[in-house]
Design a protein around this motif. Structure first.
Motif, PDB file in Angstrom:
ATOM      1  N   LEU A  23      74.865 116.548  22.704  1.00 35.86           N
ATOM      2  CA  LEU A  23      74.641 115.146  22.532  1.00 35.86           C
ATOM      3  C   LEU A  23      75.511 114.103  23.161  1.00 35.86           C
ATOM      4  O   LEU A  23      76.838 114.129  22.736  1.00 35.86           O
ATOM      5  N   THR A  24      75.229 113.357  24.148  1.00 30.29           N
ATOM      6  CA  THR A  24      76.128 112.251  24.730  1.00 30.29           C
ATOM      7  C   THR A  24      75.608 110.718  24.604  1.00 30.29           C
ATOM      8  O   THR A  24      74.380 110.663  24.478  1.00 30.29           O
ATOM      9  N   TYR A  25      76.627 110.047  24.102  1.00 27.26           N
ATOM     10  CA  TYR A  25      76.441 108.597  23.715  1.00 27.26           C
ATOM     11  C   TYR A  25      77.592 107.816  24.113  1.00 27.26           C
ATOM     12  O   TYR A  25      78.964 108.385  24.091  1.00 27.26           O
ATOM     13  N   THR A  26      77.241 106.645  24.501  1.00 23.69           N
ATOM     14  CA  THR A  26      78.655 105.524  24.832  1.00 23.69           C
ATOM     15  C   THR A  26      78.610 104.602  23.644  1.00 23.69           C
ATOM     16  O   THR A  26      79.870 104.169  23.533  1.00 23.69           O
ATOM     17  N   TYR A  27      77.739 104.503  22.683  1.00 20.33           N
ATOM     18  CA  TYR A  27      78.236 103.585  21.398  1.00 20.33           C
ATOM     19  C   TYR A  27      77.367 104.290  20.446  1.00 20.33           C
ATOM     20  O   TYR A  27      76.262 104.583  20.539  1.00 20.33           O
ATOM     21  N   PHE A  28      77.906 104.055  19.235  1.00 22.64           N
ATOM     22  CA  PHE A  28      77.363 104.554  17.696  1.00 22.64           C
ATOM     23  C   PHE A  28      77.396 103.763  17.112  1.00 22.64           C
ATOM     24  O   PHE A  28      78.588 103.116  16.320  1.00 22.64           O
ATOM     25  N   ALA A  29      76.203 102.921  16.526  1.00 22.60           N
ATOM     26  CA  ALA A  29      76.531 101.837  15.548  1.00 22.60           C
ATOM     27  C   ALA A  29      76.835 102.174  14.199  1.00 22.60           C
ATOM     28  O   ALA A  29      76.282 103.128  13.618  1.00 22.60           O
ATOM     29  N   ASP A  30      78.021 101.481  13.650  1.00 25.53           N
ATOM     30  CA  ASP A  30      78.187 101.507  12.210  1.00 25.53           C
ATOM     31  C   ASP A  30      78.577 103.152  11.938  1.00 25.53           C
ATOM     32  O   ASP A  30      78.020 103.815  10.803  1.00 25.53           O
ATOM     33  N   VAL A  31      79.207 103.803  12.818  1.00 25.96           N
ATOM     34  CA  VAL A  31      79.393 105.192  12.623  1.00 25.96           C
ATOM     35  C   VAL A  31      80.628 105.486  11.448  1.00 25.96           C
ATOM     36  O   VAL A  31      81.266 104.932  11.325  1.00 25.96           O
ATOM     37  N   ASP A  32      79.964 106.456  10.763  1.00 26.50           N
ATOM     38  CA  ASP A  32      80.929 106.969   9.529  1.00 26.50           C
ATOM     39  C   ASP A  32      81.332 108.352   9.813  1.00 26.50           C
ATOM     40  O   ASP A  32      80.791 109.317   9.735  1.00 26.50           O
ATOM     41  N   SER A  33      82.567 108.210  10.258  1.00 29.34           N
ATOM     42  CA  SER A  33      83.447 109.330  10.735  1.00 29.34           C
ATOM     43  C   SER A  33      83.589 110.585   9.708  1.00 29.34           C
ATOM     44  O   SER A  33      83.286 111.837   9.984  1.00 29.34           O
ATOM     45  N   ALA A  34      83.642 110.063   8.425  1.00 29.27           N
ATOM     46  CA  ALA A  34      83.839 111.147   7.405  1.00 29.27           C
ATOM     47  C   ALA A  34      82.493 111.862   7.251  1.00 29.27           C
ATOM     48  O   ALA A  34      82.271 113.060   7.020  1.00 29.27           O
TER      49      ALA A  34
END
Length: 573
Positions: A375-386
């Motif tokens: 999966l590829t994307y250029t923007y991730f809204a409100d990403v919670d990396s943890a």
């Protein structure tokens, strides 16, 4: 009544009751009225035949009743009507057999085809056959329209039909207990397909309740509020569908399907603007709810509000040029693979990990899995990396490096370098846990690399370990100046000069320098010409071996430091 091949200026049989009407090849210069109580009832053959007839005006059967027990109620293949064909206002037709209740195959209607408030029944075949029919205007099967059919050919059959100004099924009731209720493979609609207004469709079998393989709709496909069910296959099967504008599966849309092909099947579909699924209910207890491999959407996919999904969502190899918004999805059954976005390309994605696993208690009991490999994307809204690290580690079936690297790349583009490095360290932890590193030795080395150097993403840890090791080397040098080498009482670290006075010892600085000199690879302090270890004794050999071990460790740490630093330079570049 027989009117085969007749040529009439006009014909009105309004309110007539006939046992049979045969008008094959009939040509009427103006309108043909068979309406307002016109009734034909027969037990054998077709009730009304207008095969290859040509009506230059309007053909009106509104309010008519056509019944046949063994043929078509209206057999009008290759019929040509220059005006509109009206079968509305309580028009009723029933028949039995595979030739269809209404058969308009290869017919051409210059105006509109209107079946509003009509009812078609066939106990052993299609209710409406319109294969390769051409309608220049709109087709109305609505307000309400009821059709009941039987068999694999479908209740409403519009295979390869060409409709110039849209198709309205608003409020219709279509049913088939042994095949599709609406079968329209290859249909071409130059405007909209409207399936709103409480449309209810019930079909049966793997071909789907609604079947539109290879269909082309230049406008919108609006199924807002529709209810489509199939207990043994897809509710909608629309492989390679092309829609010029938006598909609405929203505002109370309900689809119930079963099986491996999905409740809503949009494999290979191409959507010109959006796919909207807000406030939808899509159910499949034995397969995907939405099966859309190779889907292409030129704008957004919107499931941002109150979408209740029972089953998985499959978007493998899809291309979404706008935003994929799955924030409003409620996954009812969190078992198995609930979301498959493998090899998908998305401009922007909005998906909360809480959709898959909301808390630690659910994590302990949930077997929900996602597939985001590729999966590829250029923007991730409100990403919670943890939470995404948790999702990638505990809710994927196999280790894959790409999802971690894609997330780290995104965080780096946001300027969150520390978070990006944390994600990449989590990738290496997952590699050791589930990846192919070989036996216990490479896994142990990998573990040490992670603990000491953070897999090259924490160079300061290496520097600290290197400093501690050098201090340990210095400490061994100091201790060596206090430990006797043998019976003579001479210490292990003693002056190296033969002219040194008996009983003399190395100074503290000399012993520290000796430890560093013995420990540092490819470097010398020059102190060993004045102070060195007595390697002829056992104690001296022990200290020498210890300093060799330290030298080996320093070699390794220095290598890690250089590798980590140069790698960091490349990553920052």
């Amino acid at each position: 009544m027989a009117l085969d091949d007749a040529h009439l200026p006009w014909l009105a049989l309004t309110g007539s009751f006939l046992p049979h009407l045969s008008a094959n090849g009939l040509e009427v210069d103006a309108k043909l009225d068979l309406d307002n109580g016109f009734t034909v009832e027969t037990s054998t053959g077709n009730a009304v035949e207008l095969i290859a007839a040509h009506v230059h005006g309007k053909l009106n059967l509104s309010g008519a009743r056509l019944l046949s027990k063994s043929g078509s109620a209206l057999a009008a293949d290759r019929l040509r009507v220059d005006g509109s064909l009206c079968l509305k206002e309580d028009f009723y037709a029933s028949s039995a057999g595979g030739r269809g209740t209404l058969s308009l195959a290869e017919a051409h209607i210059g105006g509109q085809l209107i079946l509003t408030q009509a009812e078609l029944v066939n106990t052993s075949g299609p209710a409406f056959i319109g294969e390769q029919i051409s309608v220049d205007g709109a087709v109305f099967m609505s307000e309400p329209f009821k059709a009941t059919g039987h068999g694999a050919n479908g209740t409403i059959r519009l295979r390869s039909a060409k409709l110039g100004n849209g198709l309205a099924l608003d409020g219709a009731r279509l049913s088939n207990d042994s095949g599709p209720a609406f079968s329209a493979d290859g249909i071409q609609i130059a405007a909209d397909l409207s399936m709103k207004g409480g449309l209810q469709i019930s079909g049966h079998g793997e071909r789907g309740a609604v079947r539109m393989t290879g269909a082309r709709i230049d406008g919108e496909l609006d199924a807002s509020g529709a209810e489509i069910g199939n207990s043994t296959g897809p509710a909608i099967s629309a492989r390679d569908l092309h829609v010029g504008e938006t598909i609405y599966l929203s505002d109370g849309f309900i689809a119930r399907g079963e099986g491996q092909y999905g409740a809503v099947r949009l494999t290979g579909a191409n959507i010109g603007t959006q796919l909207v699924g807000t406030k939808a209910q899509i159910t499949n207890s034995s397969g995907p709810s939405l099966s859309a491999e190779r889907l292409r959407v030129h704008n957004d996919v919107d499931f941002s509000a109150d979408a209740r999904i029972t089953g998985s969502i499959v978007l493998t190899s899809s291309v979404i040029e706008g935003k994929l918004d799955l924030t409003g999805i409620e996954l009812v059954n969190k078992k198995g693979k609930v979301l498959n976005l493998a090899v998908a390309k998305v401009q922007e994605i909005s998906l909360s990990p809480k959709t898959i696993c909301s808390n630690d208690r659910e994590h302990a009991t949930s077997s929900a899995e996602v597939n985001v490999a590729g999966l590829t994307y250029t923007y991730f809204a409100d990403v919670d990396s943890a939470r995404w690290r948790h999702l990638l580690r505990h809710h994927t079936s196999d280790y894959s490096p790409q999802p971690y690297q894609q997330l780290a790349l995104l965080l780096k583009s946001y300027g969150h370098d520390n978070e990006a490095r944390t994600v990449l360290r989590a990738q290496q932890d997952d590699l050791r846990a589930r990846g192919d590193l070989g036996g216990w030795f490479p896994r142990t080395v990998h573990w040490l690399w992670g603990r000491i150097a953070g897999y090259g993403y924490r160079v300061r840890g290496v520097a600290a370990a290197l400093g501690i090791t050098l201090v340990l080397a210095s400490f061994l040098g100091i201790i060596a100046g206090s430990v006797p080498a043998g019976d003579t009482g001479r210490p292990v670290a003693a002056p190296a000069s033969a002219t040194a006075p008996p009983g003399s010892t190395c100074s503290l600085i000399e012993r520290v320098g000796l430890g560093l000199d013995r420990g540092l690879p490819l470097a010398s302090t020059g102190i060993r010409s004045r102070c060195d270890l007595d390697t002829y004794t056992f104690a001296g050999q022990i200290f020498t071996a210890g300093l060799w071990a330290i030298q080996f460790v320093i070699w390794g740490l220095a290598t890690l430091a250089v590798a980590g630093y140069t790698g960091l330079i490349r990553r920052l570049a």
